[in-house]
Design an enzyme around this catalytic site. Structure first.
Site, PDB file in Angstrom:
ATOM      1  N   SER A 109      73.000  11.954  -5.838  1.00  0.00           N
ATOM      2  CA  SER A 109      71.898  12.994  -6.320  1.00  0.00           C
ATOM      3  C   SER A 109      72.502  14.362  -6.598  1.00  0.00           C
ATOM      4  CB  SER A 109      70.944  13.053  -5.182  1.00  0.00           C
ATOM      5  OG  SER A 109      70.067  11.943  -5.219  1.00  0.00           O
ATOM      6  N   LYS A 142      71.297  15.849  -9.718  1.00  0.00           N
ATOM      7  CA  LYS A 142      70.136  16.379  -9.936  1.00  0.00           C
ATOM      8  C   LYS A 142      70.270  17.904 -10.300  1.00  0.00           C
ATOM      9  CE  LYS A 142      66.946  13.151  -7.873  1.00  0.00           C
ATOM     10  NZ  LYS A 142      67.859  12.192  -6.812  1.00  0.00           N
ATOM     11  N   SER A 199      64.388  15.885  -3.669  1.00  0.00           N
ATOM     12  CA  SER A 199      65.693  14.790  -4.295  1.00  0.00           C
ATOM     13  C   SER A 199      64.901  14.010  -4.748  1.00  0.00           C
ATOM     14  CB  SER A 199      66.617  14.462  -3.285  1.00  0.00           C
ATOM     15  OG  SER A 199      67.678  13.960  -3.967  1.00  0.00           O
ATOM     16  N   LYS A 258      72.798  21.171  -2.712  1.00  0.00           N
ATOM     17  CA  LYS A 258      72.212  19.698  -3.193  1.00  0.00           C
ATOM     18  C   LYS A 258      72.947  18.744  -2.053  1.00  0.00           C
ATOM     19  CE  LYS A 258      69.335  17.150  -4.848  1.00  0.00           C
ATOM     20  NZ  LYS A 258      69.532  16.092  -3.593  1.00  0.00           N
TER      21      LYS A 258
END
Length: 366
Positions: A44, A47, A104, A206
């Site tokens: 992720s 992202k 997320s 993140k």
């Protein structure tokens, strides 16, 4: 960074991770790294590029935060971490941005991709174009979410580059990365970045996790105007990625500093100019200059401006006229181009002729 022989700095910590990197956001200097160019599944952390493209489009004025996005069946059916959007409903760009960053959400990511590019495949192509423009040379995206694909990969170094661009280019949106929770559709979800609770200086970025990628974390923190970015990939647990990232950040803040040495458009010197209406022009930098150095070593820095010996008019603001070299104990720390800070028109005919003769007999003209 090469100063161990002159300055007493311990070796960087060794982490229980596949790869990692620690950079300074202002100078771009790499403080510590290990396998930073190894291509790995980013999970992720992908992202960050998805949200970057949305921030980019907002900045360009093609979309606005209050624009409403229709949720497709495909977005609604996405597996994994979710924002819990419903098929056929309309969700604002602002909520989707938080859904991507804080929750997320794979569903939010696909909704963003479809809204901006028509399909996730077309969006992935945009992701790769932007990655190339940033200099992410070991990255290839296949989707907006980070779900596993053998042709979907990145590196710690590339993700640090992306993190730096996000922070520096779009600070107006960066505060979202520090938000600890977001509630959508009456479902409250917390930010998975545990450093936000443990370290008050951390304000992003993140997390990522898949069985293939392990547990990953891109983190950033600010202390005394120094901003560091760490990327840790391939740890064994949520707790491990948190602890290992904390080790890197603590090392950087403890042993290094990044002072601003010069301001943009500050007069640094005057360059000799031939054949001009005047004989010199003011020179300097077009951006603030930061250098990452061992803590306490600023007084030992040496600066040298190397100007072109045969500068000739006309010159305009922004023309490169030389180099600024910053060194520490004989080692180059930064080397930046120096530019003219003012326009300089050509001199009269007889002055140009006289200067041509001087330059010729001085060996400045071939």
């Amino acid at each position: 960074m090469g100063w161990a022989s002159q300055v007493m700095i311990p070796a960087p910590p060794q982490l229980a991770a596949s790869s990692w990197i620690l950079i300074d956001a202002h100078s771009g200097a790499v403080i510590a790294e290990h396998n930073a160019d190894e291509r790995l599944p980013p999970a992720s952390l992908t992202k960050m590029m998805t949200s970057y493209l949305l921030e980019y489009e907002i900045h360009q004025g093609t979309v606005e935060l209050n624009d409403m996005v229709r949720i497709s069946e495909r977005a609604w059916r996405m597996p994994g971490s979710r924002m819990f959007v419903q098929e056929g409903t309309f969700v604002s760009i602002e909520d989707l941005l938080r859904g991507v960053i804080i929750q997320s959400g794979n569903d939010a990511s696909v909704a963003v991709a479809e809204h901006l590019a028509g399909s996730e495949t077309a969006f992935a192509d945009l992701m790769n174009q932007h990655a190339r423009l940033m200099g992410m040379t070991n990255t290839h995206f296949m989707n907006s979410t980070g779900l596993p694909d053998e042709n979907h990969y990145s590196t710690a170094r590339d993700l640090a580059i992306l993190s730096r661009v996000k922070i520096m280019d779009y600070p107006e949106h960066y505060s979202i990365y520090s938000e600890r929770e977001f509630t959508f559709n009456n479902i409250r979800q917390t930010n998975r970045n545990r450093l936000l609770w443990r370290d008050a200086s951390v304000d992003g970025l993140k997390t990522g996790h898949t069985s293939e990628a392990g547990y990953c974390l891109a983190a950033s923190a600010v202390r005394n105007d120094m901003r560091l970015i760490s990327v840790v990939m391939g740890t064994r647990s949520d707790e491990a990625r948190t602890q290992e990232s904390q080790k890197l950040l603590s090392y950087g803040f403890r042993y290094f500093e990044t002072p601003r040495l010069y301001q943009a458009y500050q007069d640094l010197d005057e360059a000799r100019v031939w054949k001009g209406a005047r004989t010199s022009v003011r020179v300097g930098l077009t951006e603030d200059l930061y250098a990452t150095i061992p803590r306490g070593a600023q007084e030992q820095l040496q600066a040298e401006i190397v100007l072109h010996p045969n500068l000739q008019a006309p010159l305009v603001v922004g023309d490169q006229v030389g180099q600024l070299v910053i060194s520490l104990n004989g080692e180059v720390v930064k080397q930046e181009p120096v530019f003219a800070l003012e326009n300089l028109e050509r001199g009269g005919f007889f002055k140009r002729l006289w200067h041509s003769l001087i330059m010729f007999f001085s060996g400045l003209l071939s």
